[in-house]
Design a protein around this motif. Structure first.
Motif, short mmCIF file in Angstrom:
data_model
loop_
_atom_site.label_atom_id
_atom_site.label_comp_id
_atom_site.label_asym_id
_atom_site.label_seq_id
_atom_site.Cartn_x
_atom_site.Cartn_y
_atom_site.Cartn_z
N HIS A 1 0.88 -1.20 0.00
CA HIS A 1 0.06 0.01 0.14
C HIS A 1 0.81 1.19 0.05
CE1 HIS A 1 -3.31 -2.59 0.85
NE2 HIS A 1 -2.51 -3.29 1.45
N ALA A 2 0.53 2.10 -0.93
CA ALA A 2 1.52 3.37 -1.08
C ALA A 2 0.98 4.57 0.00
CB ALA A 2 1.04 3.97 -2.41
N ALA A 3 2.10 5.25 0.42
CA ALA A 3 1.78 6.21 1.36
C ALA A 3 0.44 6.89 1.24
CB ALA A 3 2.87 7.24 1.19
N GLY A 4 -0.26 6.78 2.43
CA GLY A 4 -1.60 7.48 2.52
C GLY A 4 -2.67 6.62 2.30
N GLU A 5 -2.35 5.40 1.73
CA GLU A 5 -3.42 4.20 1.50
C GLU A 5 -3.93 3.72 3.02
OE1 GLU A 5 -2.26 2.31 -2.55
OE2 GLU A 5 -3.14 1.15 -1.21
N ILE A 6 -3.06 3.40 3.86
CA ILE A 6 -3.48 2.82 5.23
C ILE A 6 -3.04 3.97 5.96
CG2 ILE A 6 -3.25 1.34 6.61
CD1 ILE A 6 -2.67 -0.84 4.58
N VAL A 7 -1.97 4.49 5.96
CA VAL A 7 -1.36 5.60 6.91
C VAL A 7 -0.44 6.46 6.22
CG1 VAL A 7 -1.42 4.23 9.14
CG2 VAL A 7 0.64 4.22 7.65
N PRO A 8 -0.26 7.42 6.48
CA PRO A 8 0.49 8.51 5.75
C PRO A 8 2.13 7.99 5.85
CG PRO A 8 -0.69 9.84 7.46
CD PRO A 8 -1.08 8.23 7.88
N GLY A 9 2.76 8.34 5.07
CA GLY A 9 4.19 7.96 4.75
C GLY A 9 5.21 7.86 6.10
N LEU A 10 4.87 9.03 6.76
CA LEU A 10 5.80 9.13 7.92
C LEU A 10 5.17 8.56 9.41
CD1 LEU A 10 6.97 12.87 7.53
CD2 LEU A 10 7.92 10.78 6.60
N GLN A 11 4.05 7.93 9.17
CA GLN A 11 3.55 7.10 10.44
C GLN A 11 3.66 5.63 9.96
OE1 GLN A 11 -0.52 8.51 11.31
NE2 GLN A 11 0.41 10.67 11.02
N VAL A 12 4.56 5.09 9.23
CA VAL A 12 4.75 3.56 8.96
C VAL A 12 5.29 3.04 10.36
CG1 VAL A 12 6.19 1.95 7.79
CG2 VAL A 12 5.00 3.87 6.43
N LEU A 13 6.20 3.49 10.81
CA LEU A 13 6.61 2.92 12.29
C LEU A 13 5.61 2.91 12.91
CD1 LEU A 13 8.92 1.72 14.17
CD2 LEU A 13 9.41 4.36 14.63
N ASP A 14 4.81 3.64 13.55
CA ASP A 14 3.70 3.63 14.31
C ASP A 14 2.85 2.54 14.03
OD1 ASP A 14 4.46 6.01 16.13
OD2 ASP A 14 3.51 7.18 14.64
N ALA A 15 2.31 2.38 12.64
CA ALA A 15 1.46 1.49 12.09
C ALA A 15 2.07 -0.09 12.31
CB ALA A 15 1.18 1.76 10.60
N VAL A 16 3.37 -0.20 12.01
CA VAL A 16 3.68 -1.47 12.39
C VAL A 16 4.11 -1.88 13.86
CG1 VAL A 16 6.02 -3.16 12.01
CG2 VAL A 16 5.22 -1.30 10.12
N GLN A 17 4.46 -0.85 14.53
CA GLN A 17 4.56 -0.87 16.11
C GLN A 17 3.33 -1.56 16.65
OE1 GLN A 17 6.46 2.47 18.01
NE2 GLN A 17 6.73 1.49 19.82
N ASN A 18 2.03 -0.59 16.38
CA ASN A 18 0.88 -1.04 17.16
C ASN A 18 0.08 -1.98 16.20
OD1 ASN A 18 -0.42 0.22 15.02
ND2 ASN A 18 -0.57 2.07 15.75
N GLY A 19 0.74 -2.57 15.36
CA GLY A 19 -0.28 -3.83 14.69
C GLY A 19 -1.12 -3.34 13.52
N THR A 20 -1.27 -2.16 13.39
CA THR A 20 -2.12 -1.84 12.28
C THR A 20 -1.97 -2.42 10.97
OG1 THR A 20 -2.50 0.29 13.29
CG2 THR A 20 -3.20 0.24 10.89
N VAL A 21 -0.30 -2.72 10.59
CA VAL A 21 -0.06 -3.51 9.46
C VAL A 21 1.12 -4.18 10.17
CG1 VAL A 21 -0.67 -1.75 7.64
CG2 VAL A 21 1.66 -1.69 8.82
N GLU A 22 1.21 -5.38 9.41
CA GLU A 22 2.18 -6.36 10.06
C GLU A 22 3.77 -5.72 9.49
OE1 GLU A 22 -0.26 -7.06 8.13
OE2 GLU A 22 -1.49 -8.68 9.58
N MET A 23 3.45 -4.91 8.50
CA MET A 23 5.06 -4.67 7.79
C MET A 23 4.94 -3.34 7.11
SD MET A 23 6.73 -7.49 5.05
CE MET A 23 8.18 -7.01 4.46
N GLY A 24 6.07 -2.71 7.06
CA GLY A 24 6.10 -1.37 6.31
C GLY A 24 7.41 -1.45 5.51
N HIS A 25 7.59 -0.45 4.52
CA HIS A 25 8.77 -0.21 3.87
C HIS A 25 9.00 1.29 3.90
CE1 HIS A 25 11.41 0.21 0.11
NE2 HIS A 25 12.08 -0.70 0.96
#
Lengths: 364, 364
Positions: free
Chosen positions: B71-95
């Motif tokens: 998922h591109a930046a903004g589709e699930i979370v903004p690009g700069l929130q990828v760490l938060d999203a992985v850390q809290n389990g919103t997504v399993e993985m980020g790049h």
């Protein structure tokens, strides 16, 4: 199928498929065993190790179902017969420097390294994104029945060990230098007398003065072979090997017999082997070079006159080989066309950064 | 389990497991679906594409059983929130480029790039063979609950787009330059006024003269963003980003839930993504740079005085950050200790080869 047999088989399948959360996921995959013949001895941990990485990672990715046993040079076939062994199916796979097979067809040289060719990173770009993989494999599968997978690089090699200084072109006349392939053809045009010697014979030949110089690879390997005891001058750069690539060779029938998942896994494991080998040499060469210099080795840069004359001589060799082999010409032109653009980019940004770092950290 | 239910499940398992010679080998593997949040837009094919390579190759190696949607930046979370999203389990993985998370903890900067740091090949060596992977993951798993897997590099970046020439240190005073993180702290010591702007705001800010300069990445990406239309001077090298590394971040619980085969497959796919991204940038930057120059862009090298003063300023910033964060100090000292040896080796052999090639092919 008889009812009894069906139930028995069914029970096995069901048991494996329904253990909740169990990591044993591979019950339905075929068991495959291959043999890999390496062109290298076990003592060369970075280059031989790349084959071991491929084996270990394929096993890890398949839960041990796809096993590749790794055999050092001489265990199944001598190191220089790896292509034959893969081609005729003695082994399914080999790990080698394909320029060893230059004598069968000069095009093989372009797969590993030719004078003034791509550096390691540029080679990766040519192979993966520049069309090199496709083009080179048209040659290897079409003419030899083997598939080539990029599996390692040494980085730019050293120029080798010399018993006397090379101060100019005159010092090349009659120089008995252990060097082979396209590099030997190039230097022969400048008066060098190329010597072909197996690894095990180099040391004693240098010691006795039967040869004047010998090139091998990089400090991490060179140190192990002890050349510093019999030749004082260690020259750089090895301009005939700016980024020698290693490959896994896979028999095309063996490759075609793999389930698509295993084929993808093998490809990925080779990429891991590729990264491993370059990183391992980079991590270990500095310490080896420091020890060599500490032990009295004199580090010398080849004079520009030697490198420039060699560059001209290399172009003559390429013209000769292109006239003899259409495959060589086709891949040579593609490879050096790609290089032209790479250098146009690297010389602006990468080289400027690297050179500044070398300057600013010189005291460090 | 009821007899009827058992037989039904058994039949499925047996059917899949006993088709002789069939390539469908994965019947007993678990079906897993993950989501990967990228910090990048789809239009940046090399950097966003590395995440797609990971997804495509994991699927190929598991026969489609382990699916990762990208998922591109903004589709699930903004690009700069990828760490938060992985850390809290919103997504399993980020790049992502982990230096985006410098504000949470300065140590993150060392994962991607810091001024006068490792080049791309040296970073690979540090990560894979120098102990960098282990050390950095002690930090990321211990403090943030995410595992970092190396997945890409841009190579040395350009210095950016300037509306006026930089002829010396005086030209940095008051310069409004879009640059962030450790690089911004370094340049602020020389009088630069760092500006933090999202990618989409850079062009208009440069056009209006609200900022004097902006850095982005490399020619292949910079050209797409059109900076050449609003700033005439394109400076090199980007000495604060000599080899920026990208990473996949994986939630540690998600990682622990994977069967070991899938974990190995994910690691191998990330290595393929790593190779893909560097090779793709290398293969495409030269053509983009040529077009930019053809369109009137003036290529300029930063003056040595600017680079040398920046080097000194960077050491001050490192001392400040090391005093504030024990993690930063630990990884900084390890990283730059490794770099010292790398440069000692590269400046002898690799740089000499590259520089000679740049010189001899200048006419080419």
């Amino acid at each position: 199928m008889q009812r009894r047999s069906f139930i028995q088989k069914a029970a096995v399948g069901a048991a494996a498929g329904t253990i909740a959360g169990a990591p044993a996921i591979v019950s339905a995959q075929p068991q495959i065993r291959w043999r890999l013949a390496s062109s290298f001895p076990k003592s060369l941990d970075a280059i031989f190790g790349a084959g071991e990485v491929v084996s270990r990672r394929v096993s890890a990715m398949t839960g041990g179902k796809f096993q590749i046993s790794v055999h050092a040079a001489g265990e199944i076939v001598p190191g220089l017969q790896v292509l034959d062994a893969v081609q005729n199916g003695t082994v399914e796979m080999g790990h080698t420097a394909v320029y060893y097979f230059f004598g069968k067809e000069p095009t093989w040289a372009l797969g590993t390294a030719v004078p003034f060719g791509l550096n390691a990173r540029q080679y990766n770009a040519w192979w993966h994104q520049g069309g090199g993989d496709k083009l080179f494999n048209e040659f290897t599968t079409g003419k030899f029945g083997v598939h080539a997978l990029l599996t390692g690089n040494t980085g730019a090699q050293m120029g080798g060990w010399f018993r006397k200084e090379i101060n100019g072109l005159d010092d090349l006349k009659g120089l008995k230098f252990r060097i082979a392939g396209v590099a030997g053809m190039m230097l022969a045009k400048l008066g060098v007398v190329p010597q072909q010697l197996a690894a095990g014979d180099i040391y004693s030949s240098l010691e006795k003065g039967a040869i004047d110089a010998a090139e091998w690879t990089v400090p991490h390997d060179d140190e192990k072979l002890g050349f510093q005891k019999v030749a004082k001058y260690y020259y750089y750069p090895g301009f005939w090997e700016g980024g020698p690539a290693l490959h896994s060779l896979v028999n095309t029938k063996a490759m075609a017999s793999l389930p698509p998942e295993y084929k993808a896994i093998l490809e990925a494991a080779c990429e891991e082997g590729n990264a491993y080998m370059m990183s391992r040499y980079d991590a270990l060469n500095a310490a080896a070079l420091k020890r060599l210099i500490g032990g009295g080795v004199q580090l010398k840069r080849f004079p520009n006159a030697v490198m420039e004359a060699s560059y001209k001589a290399a172009q003559e060799v390429y013209a000769d080989l292109s006239a003899k082999s259409a495959d060589f010409k086709k891949i040579h032109d593609h490879y050096f066309g790609f290089q032209r653009d790479q250098i146009a980019w690297f010389r602006v940004n990468e080289n400027t950064f690297d050179d500044f770092m070398a300057q600013v950290r010189r005291g460090g």
